[in-house]
Design a protein around this motif. Structure first.
Motif, PDB file in Angstrom:
ATOM      1  N   ARG A 172       0.829  -1.208   0.000  1.00 52.07           N
ATOM      2  CA  ARG A 172       0.000   0.000   0.000  1.00 52.07           C
ATOM      3  C   ARG A 172       0.862   1.257   0.000  1.00 52.07           C
ATOM      4  O   ARG A 172       0.679   2.154  -0.835  1.00 52.07           O
ATOM      5  CB  ARG A 172      -0.929  -0.009   1.214  1.00 52.07           C
ATOM      6  N   SER A 173       1.811   1.350   0.920  1.00 50.28           N
ATOM      7  CA  SER A 173       2.668   2.540   1.002  1.00 50.28           C
ATOM      8  C   SER A 173       3.501   2.706  -0.258  1.00 50.28           C
ATOM      9  O   SER A 173       3.649   3.826  -0.780  1.00 50.28           O
ATOM     10  CB  SER A 173       3.593   2.438   2.218  1.00 50.28           C
ATOM     11  N   ARG A 255       7.268  10.550   6.326  1.00 55.86           N
ATOM     12  CA  ARG A 255       6.430  10.549   7.523  1.00 55.86           C
ATOM     13  C   ARG A 255       5.687   9.230   7.672  1.00 55.86           C
ATOM     14  O   ARG A 255       5.438   8.516   6.695  1.00 55.86           O
ATOM     15  CB  ARG A 255       5.420  11.691   7.472  1.00 55.86           C
ATOM     16  N   ARG A 256       5.325   8.952   8.907  1.00 52.43           N
ATOM     17  CA  ARG A 256       4.505   7.779   9.223  1.00 52.43           C
ATOM     18  C   ARG A 256       3.198   8.255   9.847  1.00 52.43           C
ATOM     19  O   ARG A 256       3.195   9.099  10.730  1.00 52.43           O
ATOM     20  CB  ARG A 256       5.238   6.856  10.199  1.00 52.43           C
ATOM     21  N   VAL A 257       2.086   7.694   9.360  1.00 52.63           N
ATOM     22  CA  VAL A 257       0.772   7.986   9.924  1.00 52.63           C
ATOM     23  C   VAL A 257       0.038   6.661  10.116  1.00 52.63           C
ATOM     24  O   VAL A 257       0.487   5.609   9.651  1.00 52.63           O
ATOM     25  CB  VAL A 257      -0.056   8.920   9.008  1.00 52.63           C
ATOM     26  N   THR A 258      -1.102   6.721  10.787  1.00 47.49           N
ATOM     27  CA  THR A 258      -1.948   5.545  10.952  1.00 47.49           C
ATOM     28  C   THR A 258      -3.213   5.727  10.129  1.00 47.49           C
ATOM     29  O   THR A 258      -3.932   6.716  10.292  1.00 47.49           O
ATOM     30  CB  THR A 258      -2.313   5.321  12.428  1.00 47.49           C
ATOM     31  N   LEU A 264       1.190   3.673   7.769  1.00 47.72           N
ATOM     32  CA  LEU A 264       1.386   4.024   6.369  1.00 47.72           C
ATOM     33  C   LEU A 264       2.497   5.054   6.304  1.00 47.72           C
ATOM     34  O   LEU A 264       2.577   5.957   7.137  1.00 47.72           O
ATOM     35  CB  LEU A 264       0.087   4.570   5.774  1.00 47.72           C
ATOM     36  N   TYR A 265       3.361   4.949   5.303  1.00 45.25           N
ATOM     37  CA  TYR A 265       4.515   5.830   5.138  1.00 45.25           C
ATOM     38  C   TYR A 265       4.371   6.580   3.814  1.00 45.25           C
ATOM     39  O   TYR A 265       3.969   5.997   2.799  1.00 45.25           O
ATOM     40  CB  TYR A 265       5.806   5.009   5.136  1.00 45.25           C
TER      41      TYR A 265
END
Length: 273
Positions: A172-173, A255-258, A264-265
């Motif tokens: 996905r990322s 960046r990394r998020v949820t 997800l990066y």
């Protein structure tokens, strides 16, 4: 957890072990299957392929053995007279001409007729497999703009196995990065060229992960990372698990998020909202 490319590579290994050979023995730990084991002896394994995270072992009488590894299942290939060195629980063993394939620690196994496979409670909910079903770019675009998918953000949509089977968290990322799309973007708001580029990336990144054993990064970016002494876990991806590092394309900090409860990066510059 393994994603579509890893499951397909596992299917390929079992295929090479058994395909084109007739079974000399079959054994199942499950009572509902144990009674059918004898009927498989003498049957030829015609193919082993995958659909999402399920393996499908196909026989020449039209039956299909469905197996899902879930979290802990694993196929081990070995000589028929040499037991694998493992403490796992044996669930399935297929033996053909001195070769054996043994499934350990999995609990979701069943035998189906090919004609009724689309009624399987898991497979019936899946979209086409990106590595098995020969999806084209045009077919990919057509699915993305279906009413049930087109208004959803890509961050959640790409993990929906009803869209395409086999995409997991790292894919996905990586797909979104190479497509240059933010995780909130929706297919229904995209122009035709953007949709085609997204479908192309979905197919090409998944195919590369299959061909290169989980590597989705560009070869020139890999070379730079390896020259710096980076580990495989670092250089195999362009953005996944690289938060805090510079984007290989533009230098912006990744960046990394949820999103949908999973990490997800992304690059804020290459993938603007």
């Amino acid at each position: 957890m393994p994603e579509g490319p890893e499951i397909r590579r596992a299917a390929d290994r079992v295929h090479r072990q058994l395909a084109g050979r007739r079974l000399d023995d079959a054994w199942f730990a499950f009572p509902d299957l144990a009674g059918q084991a004898a009927s498989l002896i003498g049957r030829e394994v015609t193919a082993v392929d995958s659909w999402g995270k399920a393996l499908l072992t196909r026989f020449d009488d039209g039956r299909v053995l469905y197996s899902h590894n879930q979290l802990y299942g694993v196929w081990k290939l070995h000589e028929a007279d040499r037991e694998p060195d493992t403490g796992r629980s044996l669930r399935v063993r297929l033996v053909a001409q001195g070769r054996a394939a043994s499934l350990y620690s999995a609990s979701d196994v069943s035998l189906w007729d090919t004609s009724s496979l689309d009624e399987h409670p898991f497979l019936s909910r899946l979209g086409p497999d990106l590595l098995t079903h020969g999806i084209t770019i045009e077919q990919g675009v057509a699915r993305l703009i279906e009413p049930r998918f087109c208004r959803r953000g890509l961050g959640g949509l790409l993990l929906d196995q009803a869209l395409f089977a086999g995409i997991g968290n790292y894919l996905r990322s990586e797909i979104l990065f190479f497509a240059g799309l933010h995780y909130s973007a929706r297919p229904g708001n995209m122009e035709e060229g953007t949709l085609a580029h997204l479908a192309t990336c979905i197919l090409s990144v998944t195919r590369q992960a299959y061909d290169q054993a989980g590597v989705t990064n560009r070869s020139d970016w890999i070379a730079v990372d390896r020259a710096r002494g980076a580990s495989r876990r670092r250089w195999r991806f362009a953005v996944f698990e690289r938060d805090g590092l510079p984007c290989p394309a533009c230098g912006t900090t990744i960046r990394r998020v949820t999103v949908t409860s999973r990490r997800l990066y992304f690059c804020p510059s290459c993938q603007p909202s």
